[in-house]
Design a protein around this motif. Structure first.
Motif, short mmCIF file in Angstrom:
data_model
loop_
_atom_site.label_atom_id
_atom_site.label_comp_id
_atom_site.label_asym_id
_atom_site.label_seq_id
_atom_site.Cartn_x
_atom_site.Cartn_y
_atom_site.Cartn_z
N HIS A 1 1.06 -0.51 0.14
CA HIS A 1 0.13 -0.11 -0.32
C HIS A 1 0.94 1.41 -0.09
CE1 HIS A 1 -3.69 -2.75 1.36
NE2 HIS A 1 -2.58 -2.94 1.55
N HIS A 2 0.90 2.28 -1.08
CA HIS A 2 1.72 2.80 -1.25
C HIS A 2 0.91 4.53 -0.70
CE1 HIS A 2 4.22 1.75 -3.43
NE2 HIS A 2 3.95 0.97 -3.97
N GLY A 3 1.25 4.93 0.60
CA GLY A 3 0.52 6.00 1.18
C GLY A 3 -0.40 6.51 1.89
N ARG A 4 -1.14 5.35 1.70
CA ARG A 4 -2.21 4.74 2.37
C ARG A 4 -2.75 3.53 1.96
NH1 ARG A 4 -7.36 8.37 2.47
NH2 ARG A 4 -8.35 6.53 3.25
N TRP A 5 -3.70 2.90 3.38
CA TRP A 5 -3.92 1.43 3.00
C TRP A 5 -5.32 1.33 1.39
CZ3 TRP A 5 -2.10 -2.15 5.34
CH2 TRP A 5 -2.27 -3.54 5.25
N ARG A 6 -5.65 0.62 1.10
CA ARG A 6 -6.30 0.57 0.18
C ARG A 6 -7.90 -0.49 0.62
NH1 ARG A 6 -2.09 -0.85 -2.54
NH2 ARG A 6 -3.40 -2.87 -3.10
#
Length: 198
Positions: free
Chosen positions: A190-195
């Motif tokens: 997960h990049h930046g925030r959780w999907r």
């Protein structure tokens, strides 16, 4: 062997030739294990190495549920963690937690660091053209295991690793029988925030 090749080839091997592991190779595996990270350089891990006449008793006590093909491995290493060593280390002047309060630890680093040492054992085995498998020791087997091998109460086995020459390389047919598959990278990273899933 290149590192990427070690990572790619690392699998749990479940059948071994009983050919002994040369002493110098076993020494390299153990030396690499001691290079695992450890919080505060506490180094609260230890390794019980079992070969030859020490193995049948281990399979009786700690690995009774392990398949016969795994039991042909000529070496078993039992990595152990010691919470006491970590609490002692962090009570020293340069750390300053003189109360030895376990709640200061967000997670049990003694187990995590020993797990990282176990991964180095698995990777070094591959680098030395050997196979290995990590497996657990049932909770009810821990006390008999301690008694049989004189393991102190303040050292906790986090599992065991059987090592040896693979009897056969896992083939496509065996892989086809496996019910689970490696999850795709996009499902676990997960990049930046959780999907969200679904």
């Amino acid at each position: 062997m290149e590192f990427q090749e070690v990572v790619r080839r690392r699998k749990m091997i479940r059948e071994f030739h009983p050919t002994p592991v040369p002493d110098e190779v076993l020494s390299r595996i153990l030396d690499n294990a001691t290079r695992a990270p450890s919080a505060g350089f506490s180094q609260g891990m230890a390794f019980l190495v079992l070969t030859g006449d020490d193995l049948p008793r281990f399979w009786e006590i700690g690995g009774a549920w392990v398949s016969e093909t795994v039991r042909t491995a000529p070496v078993v290493i039992v990595p152990m963690s010691s919470k006491r060593v970590y609490l002692d280390r962090y009570a020293q002047e340069d750390k300053g937690w003189t109360d030895r309060d376990e709640t200061r630890w967000p997670v049990p680093f003694w187990h995590i660091d020993t797990g990282m040492a176990a991964m180095l054992i698995l990777q070094t085995a591959v680098d030395q053209d050997l196979g290995a498998i990590y497996f657990g020791i049932a909770p009810e087997a821990v006390a008999p295991f301690r008694k049989a091998y004189g393991v102190p109460e303040d050292h906790e086995p986090i599992g065991a690793i059987a090592i040896g020459t693979p009897a056969a390389q896992p083939d496509a047919q065996l892989r086809a029988k496996l019910k689970s598959r490696r999850r795709p990278l996009e499902d676990v990273v997960h990049h930046g925030r959780w999907r969200g899933e679904g």
